[in-house]
Design an enzyme around this catalytic site. Structure first.
Site, PDB file in Angstrom:
ATOM      1  N   ASP A   1       0.820  -1.034  -0.015  1.00 52.70           N
ATOM      2  CA  ASP A   1      -0.090   0.066   0.031  1.00 52.70           C
ATOM      3  C   ASP A   1       0.717   1.210  -0.006  1.00 52.70           C
ATOM      4  OD1 ASP A   1      -2.425   1.595   0.637  1.00 52.70           O
ATOM      5  OD2 ASP A   1      -1.601   1.817   2.645  1.00 52.70           O
TER       6      ASP A   1
ATOM      7  N   ASP B   1       0.176   5.091   1.146  1.00 48.82           N
ATOM      8  CA  ASP B   1      -0.221   6.225   2.296  1.00 48.82           C
ATOM      9  C   ASP B   1      -0.380   5.449   3.304  1.00 48.82           C
ATOM     10  OD1 ASP B   1      -0.191   8.075   0.110  1.00 48.82           O
ATOM     11  OD2 ASP B   1      -2.339   7.515  -0.310  1.00 48.82           O
TER      12      ASP B   1
END
Length: 190
Positions: free
Chosen positions: A19, A21
């Site tokens: 991922d 952020d």
């Protein structure tokens, strides 16, 4: 509890999908400014460790700011390019531009981004680990037939941590879990 990485048949680790952020970079809500990209601790070492081990590295991210009209594709692309300048090029870099209400197949926790990444990488989803800071990241990996490792941060809910089959407390620890093919529930990395 989810299946342990490496349980059953000894599957090789073909790829790790991170991922963005809150996982690879500090979470700046709806960030469209490359100058605001700050790597998370151990991000660089974690990505280098995978590359040295011959594991492909990708990034998958929900970017609902596009669907909300807050961000443009160009802004998200600029932030992603800055991240690649810092960490080196990803083998695959995908994002979902839709809002949660859109009901698309690509927004995590749906498996779409993982499955598309696996198709691009020509990898079996069972040989892929998704590393992220939310339950949605982990569930996307599991829904695709792969695995997930949760790396909690200050915004990760305690319930998500308690439900996760695999938890590491930094990215390097998560990568070591993926590479070691053993994942213990909620085990702290020292």
């Amino acid at each position: 509890m989810g299946e342990r990485v490496g349980a059953g048949a000894h599957r090789r680790l073909a790829a790790v999908l991170f991922d963005r952020d809150g996982t690879l970079v500090q979470d700046v809500p709806y960030n469209g400014d490359p100058d605001r990209v700050t790597l998370m601790p151990t991000a660089e070492r974690a990505v280098q460790r995978l590359r040295r081990a011959g594991v492909r590295v990708g990034m998958i991210s929900n970017q609902s700011g596009i669907g909300r009209g807050i961000l443009t594709h160009a802004q998200v692309g600029a932030v992603n390019r800055r991240l690649e300048e810092r960490l080196g090029p990803f083998d695959v870099c995908l994002y979902c531009p839709h809002t949660p209400e859109a009901g698309c197949d690509c927004r995590k926790p749906a498996p779409g981004l993982v499955l598309i990444a696996c198709e691009i990488l020509r990898s079996d989803p069972a040989e892929v680990v998704v590393i992220g800071d939310t339950e949605a990241d982990v569930r996307a990996g599991e829904a695709a037939g792969g695995r997930g490792v949760l790396v909690p941060n200050a915004q990760t809910l305690a319930e998500e941590v308690s439900r996760a089959a695999a938890v590491a407390f930094d990215l390097l620890g998560a990568v070591e879990k993926a590479l070691g093919r053993t994942v213990e529930p909620a085990e702290a990395i020292s």
